[in-house]
Design an enzyme around this catalytic site. Structure first.
Site, PDB file in Angstrom:
ATOM      1  N   GLU A  37      -9.600 -76.217 -13.243  1.00 37.76           N
ATOM      2  CA  GLU A  37     -10.526 -75.871 -12.176  1.00 37.76           C
ATOM      3  C   GLU A  37      -9.790 -76.162 -10.876  1.00 37.76           C
ATOM      4  O   GLU A  37      -9.306 -77.282 -10.702  1.00 37.76           O
ATOM      5  CB  GLU A  37     -11.736 -76.805 -12.269  1.00 37.76           C
ATOM      6  CG  GLU A  37     -13.036 -76.126 -12.505  1.00 37.76           C
ATOM      7  CD  GLU A  37     -14.140 -77.156 -12.648  1.00 37.76           C
ATOM      8  OE1 GLU A  37     -14.909 -77.291 -11.707  1.00 37.76           O
ATOM      9  OE2 GLU A  37     -14.193 -77.820 -13.706  1.00 37.76           O
ATOM     10  N   ARG A 262      -8.558 -86.828 -24.923  1.00 36.02           N
ATOM     11  CA  ARG A 262      -7.911 -86.826 -23.621  1.00 36.02           C
ATOM     12  C   ARG A 262      -6.983 -88.026 -23.489  1.00 36.02           C
ATOM     13  O   ARG A 262      -7.109 -89.016 -24.193  1.00 36.02           O
ATOM     14  CB  ARG A 262      -8.928 -86.778 -22.491  1.00 36.02           C
ATOM     15  CG  ARG A 262      -9.873 -87.953 -22.408  1.00 36.02           C
ATOM     16  CD  ARG A 262     -10.727 -87.896 -21.132  1.00 36.02           C
ATOM     17  NE  ARG A 262     -11.366 -86.616 -20.899  1.00 36.02           N
ATOM     18  CZ  ARG A 262     -11.175 -85.873 -19.794  1.00 36.02           C
ATOM     19  NH1 ARG A 262     -10.386 -86.286 -18.828  1.00 36.02           N
ATOM     20  NH2 ARG A 262     -11.776 -84.736 -19.644  1.00 36.02           N
ATOM     21  N   LYS A 272     -10.817 -87.379 -11.289  1.00 38.22           N
ATOM     22  CA  LYS A 272     -10.544 -86.681 -10.025  1.00 38.22           C
ATOM     23  C   LYS A 272     -11.292 -87.346  -8.885  1.00 38.22           C
ATOM     24  O   LYS A 272     -10.773 -87.474  -7.788  1.00 38.22           O
ATOM     25  CB  LYS A 272     -11.019 -85.224 -10.128  1.00 38.22           C
ATOM     26  CG  LYS A 272     -10.042 -84.298 -10.812  1.00 38.22           C
ATOM     27  CD  LYS A 272     -10.590 -82.862 -10.786  1.00 38.22           C
ATOM     28  CE  LYS A 272      -9.806 -81.978 -11.727  1.00 38.22           C
ATOM     29  NZ  LYS A 272     -10.490 -80.724 -12.014  1.00 38.22           N
TER      30      LYS A 272
HETATM   31  P1  ATP Z   1     -13.465 -81.663 -14.114  1.00 38.53           P
HETATM   32  O1  ATP Z   1     -14.379 -82.827 -14.257  1.00 38.53           O
HETATM   33  O2  ATP Z   1     -13.307 -81.215 -12.694  1.00 38.53           O
HETATM   34  O3  ATP Z   1     -13.690 -80.557 -15.079  1.00 38.53           O
HETATM   35  P2  ATP Z   1     -11.014 -82.049 -15.554  1.00 38.53           P
HETATM   36  O4  ATP Z   1     -10.140 -83.258 -15.518  1.00 38.53           O
HETATM   37  O5  ATP Z   1     -11.598 -81.602 -16.833  1.00 38.53           O
HETATM   38  O6  ATP Z   1     -12.076 -82.328 -14.452  1.00 38.53           O
HETATM   39  P3  ATP Z   1      -9.900 -79.426 -15.295  1.00 38.53           P
HETATM   40  O7  ATP Z   1      -9.236 -78.813 -14.125  1.00 38.53           O
HETATM   41  O8  ATP Z   1     -11.109 -78.762 -15.823  1.00 38.53           O
HETATM   42  O9  ATP Z   1     -10.209 -80.915 -14.891  1.00 38.53           O
HETATM   43  O10 ATP Z   1      -8.852 -79.636 -16.447  1.00 38.53           O
HETATM   44  C1  ATP Z   1      -8.045 -78.588 -16.936  1.00 38.53           C
HETATM   45  C2  ATP Z   1      -7.673 -78.866 -18.359  1.00 38.53           C
HETATM   46  O11 ATP Z   1      -7.015 -80.138 -18.467  1.00 38.53           O
HETATM   47  C3  ATP Z   1      -8.884 -78.924 -19.250  1.00 38.53           C
HETATM   48  O12 ATP Z   1      -8.621 -78.140 -20.408  1.00 38.53           O
HETATM   49  C4  ATP Z   1      -9.048 -80.362 -19.585  1.00 38.53           C
HETATM   50  O13 ATP Z   1      -9.600 -80.520 -20.856  1.00 38.53           O
HETATM   51  C5  ATP Z   1      -7.612 -80.891 -19.504  1.00 38.53           C
HETATM   52  N1  ATP Z   1      -7.594 -82.300 -19.141  1.00 38.53           N
HETATM   53  C6  ATP Z   1      -8.143 -82.878 -18.053  1.00 38.53           C
HETATM   54  N2  ATP Z   1      -7.980 -84.215 -18.080  1.00 38.53           N
HETATM   55  C7  ATP Z   1      -7.299 -84.506 -19.216  1.00 38.53           C
HETATM   56  C8  ATP Z   1      -6.831 -85.707 -19.829  1.00 38.53           C
HETATM   57  N3  ATP Z   1      -7.022 -86.900 -19.275  1.00 38.53           N
HETATM   58  N4  ATP Z   1      -6.159 -85.605 -21.004  1.00 38.53           N
HETATM   59  C9  ATP Z   1      -5.957 -84.405 -21.568  1.00 38.53           C
HETATM   60  N5  ATP Z   1      -6.378 -83.238 -21.055  1.00 38.53           N
HETATM   61  C10 ATP Z   1      -7.047 -83.274 -19.899  1.00 38.53           C
HETATM   62 MG    MG Z   2     -12.902 -79.500 -16.710  1.00 37.69          MG
END
Ligand code: ATP
Ligand code: MG
Length: 548
Positions: A37, A262, A272
């Protein structure tokens, strides 16, 4: 310029893909995507997802798409899309022509929603958002049907079109999927597919005032791109039935969602929101502060992308949440830098050495640039009758087992020869201000138990060094919801110092990485100026990683 694959471990996603390739489920195709995102900077957690998404595609001669998952117009900002692309490239991955925006599919998503309405599988609902929880109910008891559930397809189509046309204010109506109000999975109790939001979109412009929800949009994005394996983190496991429902009922390409745990790291916050708070409150110096786990911060700190890839592979892919020791990341960084970083000498806490036998003293010596890499060659290091060594490498009255320099004792001077201490100069207060000694060349028959580093007094130059420690004092800074994570900040996470550096270091360009012998790994910061480099300490030399 796709990254070379690190050493591999078998894991359940590799097994699923291998099995699909064996059965020919997707005709041997592997198409994945990384769908950030664009509402923040990428961090090491995202790196785990990036390495998995791009890694699985690479290993299988497939493709991995970079998709800005920009269905929510409120939170997104174009400034982030550039940094996301730069970070993914820096990590070593290439999406080729496959760069997409989820918002480019809004028209198709709308058409598919009209199809669901025609099939009697979606309806326009006017139950206010805060009242819906009474309809949805609790998992152990069936919910209650919305009074709008049985509207005719024609009426629903008309209302949905008027929602799009902007006839209703925000929140007045939603489009719901008509699934199962008795499902034990609350996500299947007539979830919202579309909501009204009179907000222009940073990428799609002001064309829309209705926006699709993530759970509806994501499977469509995947299917339209013919994604075969759609990897996401574990919290989406309970959403998977809805993902599959959308795919089936919209009659789309059968993308498959697969969830993995994760990444969570000790001494680190990854949310974030918390990272943003640290930046906005100026508790760190910006998104690329070398103490942050953002990819920009790690890059600025001098972490090589190969170390992050190796780390992600070592962490592995599992179905259960766990906390990874940040020492493993530091271990992977050392391991990579040990192989690739040229050596150099710098002294952090200088003590003058005066050499007394100056006849025939070399004007320069040759230093090996990297003992791990013969191709790195050698360099010339000026030598002279006065040197600086670390104050800690001399003891006037040595404690037991002190093998470095002390009166009457000898040490090896790295790259140069031997130094034997013959005397000590004091100031009136009795502090040691210089050490006197005699020099002997490398091939002299001197037996020593320690090697120390040094710089030539006449040619050494002061350089700024930034010594980083962990940003938090405790392993799990955000474990306790009732305690502000900021109260765990380490007040000594940055120590600024001046080092005396051998002259070759003055040519360092931002991003160049070195091992300062016996001190640590350092990288030249973007703040460096010609002949005035600034060095960030990436990691110390001492490895504290202990495999469980
Ligand atoms: P939001 O709460 O804004 O959705 P997010 O950390 O999920 O935060 P995204 O930009 O949606 O942010 O993340 C992009 C991709 O990275 C998603 O597929 C998410 O599952 C993965 N991702 C985010 N944080 C982690 C993490 N700590 N470990 C592994 N994958 C992650
Ligand atoms: Mg997300």
């Amino acid at each position: 310029m796709n990254a070379p694959a690190p050493e591999k471990n078998m894991h359940f996603i590799r097994e699923i893909i291998a099995e699909d390739n064996r059965t020919g489920k997707y005709g041997g195709q592997v198409v994945t995507r990384f769908p950030p995102e664009p509402n923040g900077y990428l961090h090491i957690g995202h790196a785990k997802a990036i390495c998995l998404d791009f890694g699985m595609a690479l290993e299988n001669n497939g493709e991995c798409h970079l998709r800005m998952d920009d269905t929510n117009p409120v939170k997104e900002d174009v400034e982030y899309t550039d940094s996301i692309q730069a970070d993914v490239r820096w990590l070593g991955f290439d999406w080729g022509p496959h760069y997409y925006h989820a918002s480019d599919y809004f028209e198709q998503m709308y058409e598919l929603a009209c199809g669901l309405i025609r099939d009697g599988k979606a309806y326009v609902c006017e139950v206010p958002g805060d009242e819906w929880k009474h309809y949805r109910g609790i998992p152990t008891e069936p919910g209650k049907a919305s009074p709008f559930r049985n509207r005719s397809a024609a009426e629903n189509l008309d209302l949905f079109q008027r929602m799009r046309a902007g006839e209703f204010p925000d929140g007045a109506k939603v489009l719901r999927a008509k699934i199962d109000m008795a499902s034990p999975n609350l996500h299947m109790r007539d979830p919202v597919l579309y909501r009204i939001l009179h907000t222009p979109h940073p990428h799609a412009g002001d064309k829309w005032c209705i926006y699709p929800m993530y759970d509806y949009a994501h499977p469509i994005e995947d299917a339209l791109e013919k994604i075969t394996h759609s990897m996401c983190t574990l919290e989406f496991e309970v959403h998977r039935p809805l993902y599959d429902w959308v795919i089936q009922n919209c009659r789309l390409f059968p993308s498959r969602q697969i969830e993995f745990a994760r990444l969570e790291l000790t001494y680190t916050v990854m949310s974030k929101r918390k990272l943003l708070e640290l930046v906005q409150r100026k508790l760190v110096k910006g998104w690329d502060d070398p103490r942050l786990p953002t990819l920009g911060g790690l890059r600025r700190r001098g972490v090589p992308p190969a170390a992050i890839r190796q780390f992600c592979e070592r962490v592995g892919i599992t179905k259960y949440d766990s906390l990874t020791d940040v020492a493993l990341l530091e271990h992977c960084i050392r391991d990579e830098l040990n192989r690739t970083a040229p050596r150099a000498m710098a002294v952090l806490n200088p003590l003058r050495v005066v050499i007394e036998n100056t006849d025939g003293l070399p004007a320069a010596v040759r230093g090996v640039n990297n003992p791990e890499d013969p191709a790195a060659g050698t360099r010339e290091i000026p030598f002279g009758p006065e040197l600086f060594i670390e104050r800690e490498d001399f003891a006037e009255t040595p404690p037991p087992k002190y093998f470095r320099l002390s009166p009457g004792k000898s040490v090896r001077l790295r790259n140069a020869g031997f130094l034997t201490c013959t005397g000590v100069d004091h100031d009136p207060a009795g502090n040691v201000v210089a050490v006197r000694g005699t020099f002997a060349p490398m091939d002299a028959p001197v037996k020593v138990k320690a090697t120390i580093h040094w710089v030539p007094a006449h040619a050494a130059k002061p350089v700024e060094v930034r010594l980083y420690d962990r940003l938090f004092k405790v392993p799990e800074p955000d474990a306790d919801k009732d305690v502000d994570f900021k109260s765990h900040l380490n007040p000594d996470s940055l120590h600024m110092a001046t080092a005396l550096a051998e002259p070759s270091l003055l040519d360092a360009r931002p991003g160049d990485r070195f091992q300062f012998e016996r001190i640590g790994y350092f990288a030249a910061d973007p703040d460096s100026r010609p002949s005035a480099p600034v060095f960030n300490r990436t990691v110390t030399l001492k490895d504290s990683w202990k495999p469980a």
